[in-house]
Design a protein around this motif. Structure first.
Motif, short mmCIF file in Angstrom:
data_model
loop_
_atom_site.label_atom_id
_atom_site.label_comp_id
_atom_site.label_asym_id
_atom_site.label_seq_id
_atom_site.Cartn_x
_atom_site.Cartn_y
_atom_site.Cartn_z
N THR A 5 31.53 35.17 46.98
CA THR A 5 31.17 35.92 45.79
C THR A 5 31.91 37.24 45.78
O THR A 5 31.94 37.96 46.77
N ALA A 6 32.51 37.56 44.64
CA ALA A 6 33.27 38.81 44.54
C ALA A 6 32.34 39.99 44.74
O ALA A 6 31.34 40.12 44.07
N ASN A 8 31.91 44.41 45.53
CA ASN A 8 32.29 45.62 44.79
C ASN A 8 33.79 45.84 44.82
O ASN A 8 34.39 46.28 43.84
N ASP A 10 36.11 43.56 45.16
CA ASP A 10 36.85 42.48 44.53
C ASP A 10 36.74 42.48 43.01
O ASP A 10 37.57 41.91 42.32
N ARG A 11 35.65 43.07 42.50
CA ARG A 11 35.42 43.01 41.06
C ARG A 11 36.41 43.88 40.31
O ARG A 11 36.76 44.97 40.75
N GLY A 14 34.88 47.72 35.42
CA GLY A 14 33.87 47.60 34.37
C GLY A 14 33.67 48.99 33.80
O GLY A 14 34.63 49.67 33.41
N ARG A 21 33.28 53.06 42.38
CA ARG A 21 32.24 52.39 43.15
C ARG A 21 32.30 52.82 44.62
O ARG A 21 31.26 53.04 45.25
N GLN A 75 30.36 32.59 34.63
CA GLN A 75 30.78 33.70 35.47
C GLN A 75 31.65 33.18 36.60
O GLN A 75 31.19 32.41 37.44
N ARG A 77 33.62 32.76 40.05
CA ARG A 77 33.46 33.17 41.44
C ARG A 77 34.82 33.26 42.09
O ARG A 77 35.70 32.44 41.82
N GLU A 101 23.73 36.23 44.52
CA GLU A 101 24.22 36.62 43.20
C GLU A 101 23.07 37.04 42.29
O GLU A 101 23.19 38.03 41.56
#
Length: 219
Positions: A5-6, A8, A10-11, A14, A21, A75, A77, A101
């Protein structure tokens, strides 16, 4: 293939950038105080304009788009080959959120509500009634814009910090930060006087104004 799961880091960007972050998580620091002040101002401005965008997002997006934002099937992944680091990362989709998640999504949604409540509970938009009216207005928009058949919606929330009156009074006397509701609670139970209540609330308002003045003066 293993699924990851991505996080902080990796995202993509936003409201916050990955650098924002890392700073807010305490993972990085700014060398100069002015750089930190400027970064905090940029974060506040992006959040402010993101909040204003909420009107466009709900009224302009199709209802299908709205629920797809929260649908795990839509969404992506982040996945990578655990046996070969040279393999490019790809994207995968799942029918439901993993426990991790969903925990992160739940905390994120609670965080937005907490941000809004803390903002309207403090000066200049003081009062629980404001937050309650926002919740009611948001639900009303859904009913009117999406033609929902909802005759009545009741929401009662009762929550408080798990501290005794004596502990609250000790916190007040030692100068620790109390919410306006906690200050009013002490006043209603004759633990502080009216002057103490007014001075505390006015003092917090002055602190907010001073903080904004300090930041703004550095522009």
């Amino acid at each position: 293939m293993g699924e990851k799961t991505a996080g902080n880091g990796d995202r993509p960007r936003g409201v916050l950038t990955p650098e924002d972050r890392a700073y807010l998580a305490g993972e990085t620091d700014y060398e100069y105080s002015q750089s930190e002040i400027n970064a905090r101002r940029r974060i506040r401005e992006r959040i402010y304009h993101s909040l204003l965008d909420g009107h466009y997002l709900f009224t302009a997006l199709d209802s299908r788009d709205c629920w797809q934002i929260f649908d795990p099937r839509h969404q992506p992944r982040l996945v990578e080959d655990e046996d070969d680091e040279s393999v490019s990362r790809g994207m995968a989709y799942a029918d439901e959120y993993t426990e991790e998640e969903w925990s992160r999504m739940k905390k994120a949604l609670e965080g937005w509500l907490a941000l809004i409540y803390s903002g309207v509970e403090e000066p200049p938009l003081l009062g629980q009634e404001v937050f309650a009216s926002l919740v009611e207005g948001g639900i009303r928009q859904v009913i009117e814009n999406q033609n929902c058949l909802l005759d009545e919606f009741d929401l009662t929330i009762e929550t408080q910090r798990d501290v005794s009156d004596d502990e609250l009074l000790d916190m007040f006397e030692t100068g620790e930060s109390l919410t306006n509701d906690e200050l009013v609670h002490l006043f209603k139970h004759d633990l502080i006087g009216g002057d103490d209540l007014l001075n505390s609330i006015e003092g917090r308002s002055e602190t907010v104004r001073t903080d904004y003045t300090d930041d703004d003066s550095s522009k």
